[in-house]
Design an enzyme around this catalytic site. Sequence first.
Site, PDB file in Angstrom:
ATOM      1  N   GLY A  12       0.791  -1.226   0.000  1.00 39.23           N
ATOM      2  CA  GLY A  12       0.000   0.000   0.000  1.00 39.23           C
ATOM      3  C   GLY A  12       0.823   1.275   0.000  1.00 39.23           C
ATOM      4  CB  ILE A  95     -11.087  -5.154 -13.060  1.00 38.13           C
ATOM      5  CG1 ILE A  95     -10.143  -4.664 -11.956  1.00 38.13           C
ATOM      6  CG2 ILE A  95     -12.452  -4.479 -12.996  1.00 38.13           C
ATOM      7  CD1 ILE A  95     -10.624  -4.867 -10.557  1.00 38.13           C
ATOM      8  CG  HIS A 111       2.170  -2.273 -15.333  1.00 37.71           C
ATOM      9  ND1 HIS A 111       1.794  -3.531 -14.889  1.00 37.71           N
ATOM     10  CD2 HIS A 111       3.226  -2.459 -16.162  1.00 37.71           C
ATOM     11  CE1 HIS A 111       2.594  -4.424 -15.438  1.00 37.71           C
ATOM     12  NE2 HIS A 111       3.466  -3.804 -16.219  1.00 37.71           N
TER      13      HIS A 111
END
Length: 190
Positions: A12, A95, A111
Amino acid sequence: MPSIAILGSGNGSNAQAIINAIENGMVDAQIVCIISDVKEAPILKRAHKQNIPSHYIDCSPSPHALRDEAEQSVLALLDSYKAEYIILAGFLRIIKQSLLERFPRRIINIHPSLLPSFPGLSAGEQAFKAGVKETGCTVHYVDSGIDTGDIILQKRVEIHPTDTLDTLMNKIHEVEHIAYPEALKIVFNS
Ligand code: GRF
């Protein structure tokens, strides 16, 4: 001000960079929740520390995608928080179409390569092993392909002969933490 939900599976650090950019006024947005498919992921601990609502979504048995019940749970959360954008920050699941259709051009990913080079997993390692002289990161809209959506912003890093995979990944992370807030600023101001 846009309401954003952050989805992540790991450390994170990019979510933290976005939190910091909102706190210091660089990005005008509100993080309404942070969602992870990994129960003990540090990204959830960061959310807790920042008093941001956080949720673990059990995605088993699907190993790689966000689908079926798990997808419905995420959608219900996004609806309940009235999230307008989905920000993927190290979210390791694909997704699916239904979520893409609900959030057209409103799902964004970062990315660790200069797309279209080195899409998919372990992009830093792919670049390192390929012996290229530069790589970097890309912030892009998510579409139905793997790391194929329209590019919002890229940042480059040089790969030196003295670099190891570790030093390279550290350099990529450093530029990611600058790139993601900058890209969100572009998206939210346009
Ligand atoms: C980043 O390198 C990002 O490009 C990739 O996953 C990593 C997440 O790192 N999609 P973190 O969890 O934000 O620290």
